[in-house]
Design a protein around this motif. Sequence first.
Motif, mmCIF file in Angstrom:
data_model
loop_
_atom_site.group_PDB
_atom_site.id
_atom_site.type_symbol
_atom_site.label_atom_id
_atom_site.label_comp_id
_atom_site.label_asym_id
_atom_site.label_seq_id
_atom_site.Cartn_x
_atom_site.Cartn_y
_atom_site.Cartn_z
ATOM 1 N N ILE A 194 1.029 -1.164 0.000
ATOM 2 C CA ILE A 194 -0.071 -0.029 0.096
ATOM 3 C C ILE A 194 0.882 1.140 -0.015
ATOM 4 C CG2 ILE A 194 -1.620 1.463 1.265
ATOM 5 C CD1 ILE A 194 -2.824 -1.371 0.097
ATOM 6 N N MET A 195 0.687 2.243 -1.016
ATOM 7 C CA MET A 195 1.422 3.441 -1.083
ATOM 8 C C MET A 195 0.484 4.551 -0.572
ATOM 9 S SD MET A 195 4.192 4.932 -1.759
ATOM 10 C CE MET A 195 5.368 4.026 -2.906
ATOM 11 N N PRO A 196 0.669 5.112 0.455
ATOM 12 C CA PRO A 196 -0.156 6.378 0.910
ATOM 13 C C PRO A 196 0.341 7.404 -0.131
ATOM 14 C CG PRO A 196 0.999 5.489 2.860
ATOM 15 C CD PRO A 196 1.599 4.839 1.536
ATOM 16 N N ILE A 197 -0.593 8.365 -0.315
ATOM 17 C CA ILE A 197 -0.506 9.412 -1.428
ATOM 18 C C ILE A 197 -0.242 10.806 -0.680
ATOM 19 C CG2 ILE A 197 -1.399 10.883 -3.347
ATOM 20 C CD1 ILE A 197 -3.167 8.381 -3.854
ATOM 21 N N ASN A 198 1.162 11.284 -0.702
ATOM 22 C CA ASN A 198 1.382 12.630 -0.110
ATOM 23 C C ASN A 198 1.962 13.678 -1.234
ATOM 24 O OD1 ASN A 198 1.269 11.590 2.492
ATOM 25 N ND2 ASN A 198 3.087 10.210 1.920
ATOM 26 N N ASN A 199 2.369 13.190 -2.207
ATOM 27 C CA ASN A 199 2.865 13.848 -3.130
ATOM 28 C C ASN A 199 2.727 13.570 -4.529
ATOM 29 O OD1 ASN A 199 5.190 14.980 -4.950
ATOM 30 N ND2 ASN A 199 6.434 15.518 -3.431
ATOM 31 N N TYR A 200 2.108 14.137 -5.458
ATOM 32 C CA TYR A 200 1.600 13.856 -6.690
ATOM 33 C C TYR A 200 2.723 13.495 -7.647
ATOM 34 C CZ TYR A 200 -0.027 13.295 -11.382
ATOM 35 O OH TYR A 200 -0.325 12.727 -12.551
ATOM 36 N N MET A 201 3.876 14.414 -7.728
ATOM 37 C CA MET A 201 4.854 14.293 -8.548
ATOM 38 C C MET A 201 5.820 13.149 -8.327
ATOM 39 S SD MET A 201 4.109 16.565 -10.642
ATOM 40 C CE MET A 201 5.572 16.721 -11.663
ATOM 41 N N GLN A 202 5.996 12.830 -7.089
ATOM 42 C CA GLN A 202 6.960 11.814 -6.629
ATOM 43 C C GLN A 202 6.155 10.307 -6.960
ATOM 44 O OE1 GLN A 202 7.229 10.853 -2.383
ATOM 45 N NE2 GLN A 202 9.469 11.017 -2.714
ATOM 46 N N LEU A 203 4.761 10.531 -6.945
ATOM 47 C CA LEU A 203 3.863 9.246 -7.070
ATOM 48 C C LEU A 203 3.896 9.055 -8.629
ATOM 49 C CD1 LEU A 203 2.105 7.037 -5.714
ATOM 50 C CD2 LEU A 203 0.036 8.650 -6.713
ATOM 51 N N ALA A 204 3.821 10.055 -9.280
ATOM 52 C CA ALA A 204 3.731 9.760 -10.754
ATOM 53 C C ALA A 204 5.144 9.263 -11.364
ATOM 54 C CB ALA A 204 3.556 11.206 -11.321
ATOM 55 N N LEU A 225 -5.246 19.341 -8.484
ATOM 56 C CA LEU A 225 -5.166 20.293 -7.201
ATOM 57 C C LEU A 225 -3.714 20.874 -7.106
ATOM 58 C CD1 LEU A 225 -6.259 17.326 -4.905
ATOM 59 C CD2 LEU A 225 -7.408 19.385 -5.281
ATOM 60 N N GLY A 226 -2.864 20.697 -8.448
ATOM 61 C CA GLY A 226 -1.434 21.405 -8.370
ATOM 62 C C GLY A 226 -0.600 21.378 -7.323
ATOM 63 N N ASP A 227 -0.425 22.483 -6.578
ATOM 64 C CA ASP A 227 0.568 22.215 -5.476
ATOM 65 C C ASP A 227 -0.241 22.331 -4.215
ATOM 66 O OD1 ASP A 227 0.082 24.953 -5.578
ATOM 67 O OD2 ASP A 227 2.375 25.327 -6.028
ATOM 68 N N ASP A 228 -1.486 22.408 -4.216
ATOM 69 C CA ASP A 228 -2.343 22.171 -2.744
ATOM 70 C C ASP A 228 -2.198 20.755 -2.362
ATOM 71 O OD1 ASP A 228 -4.383 22.393 -0.926
ATOM 72 O OD2 ASP A 228 -5.739 22.742 -2.326
ATOM 73 N N THR A 229 -0.918 20.883 -1.388
ATOM 74 C CA THR A 229 -0.566 19.637 -0.779
ATOM 75 C C THR A 229 -1.667 19.008 0.229
ATOM 76 O OG1 THR A 229 0.868 20.821 0.719
ATOM 77 C CG2 THR A 229 1.976 19.468 -0.963
#
Length: 275
Positions: A194-204, A225-229
């Motif tokens: 299971i990979m929690p999602i924290n950072n979209y660029m890293q996940l992609a 959501l852009g950079d709306d962490t």
Amino acid sequence: MSRTFSFEFFPPKTPEGVEKLRAARDALARLAPKFFSVTFGAGGSTRDRTLETVLEIQAQGLTAAPHLSCIGSSREGIRELLNTYRSHGIRHMVALRGDLPSGMVGVGEFNYANELVAYIRETTGDWFHIEVAAYPEVHPQARNYETDLQHFAGKVKAGADSAITQYFFNADGYFRFVDEAMKRGIDIPIVPGIMPINNYMQLARFSDACGAEIPRWLRKKLESLGDDTASIKALGLDVVTDLCARLLGGGAPGLHFYTMNQAGPTLEIWRRLGL
Ligand SMILES: Cc1cc2nc3c(=O)[nH]c(=O)nc-3n(C[C@H](O)[C@H](O)[C@H](O)COP(=O)(O)OP(=O)(O)OC[C@H]3O[C@@H](n4cnc5c(N)ncnc54)[C@H](O)[C@@H]3O)c2cc1C
């Protein structure tokens, strides 16, 4: 059957990273996981740091499971490392082929993970509980679904006790994989990663490299959501908690969290699941 929960760390590089990992480990230890696993850098690049991290976890009275990748290694080098782990009372291991770091040539004395599993059994008998990797969405270098599944079966035949999957966001692909494996007589537990999602660029970036599919609707939503962490994390928690609930509800034998050395997201998913 009791379910197995485990948490994965990578060996930290800096003194700050070491402190951060200790805090995450202590927070997650309260959930009483079966083991904490520690990754092994491509081509053995973190050999010493993986060992140090594992020994520190074990010294806290917790169970640590080193990852060990064989590509680029000699039999002698692997045997030495197995003996070191054994002499420290480590009994759980994640056995992998690994990937060659760019620029490194020569695969060493092992070509695939099944050869490593067989070698661990040959040299240390039943000392280690051996986990192997499984790919419900197919390993990126595999020729096709069927051969990848056969190669997975080869690791089980060589002596693997259980498996942890590459992360995914599509529960159906996991259930199909487990069914297909069962049809071929594979009866070891296959625990979803299971990979929690924290950072979209890293996940992609990770997902492109390892062949994990981010469903289009999720990709689009995360992109918008852009950079709306804060919103990315909130959406990630909803999506991943829902995935975990579906997996456990459908009979998955546990969960293995890729924590990225952070306790927060895993703790929150755990709380929401009411585990
Ligand atoms: C739970 C988990 C933990 C991981 N931890 C790490 C880590 O700590 N360090 C790291 O560097 N990487 C790690 N990885 C990534 C892993 O090393 C890569 O995915 C690597 O490319 C494959 O490793 P494997 O053990 O699955 O290889 P294998 O099972 O050997 O499979 C690799 C590829 O070869 C094919 N294959 C297998 N056997 C044969 C055969 N006999 N003949 C022909 N083709 C074959 C398979 O179909 C597949 O395409 C991890 C992955 C997972 C899922």
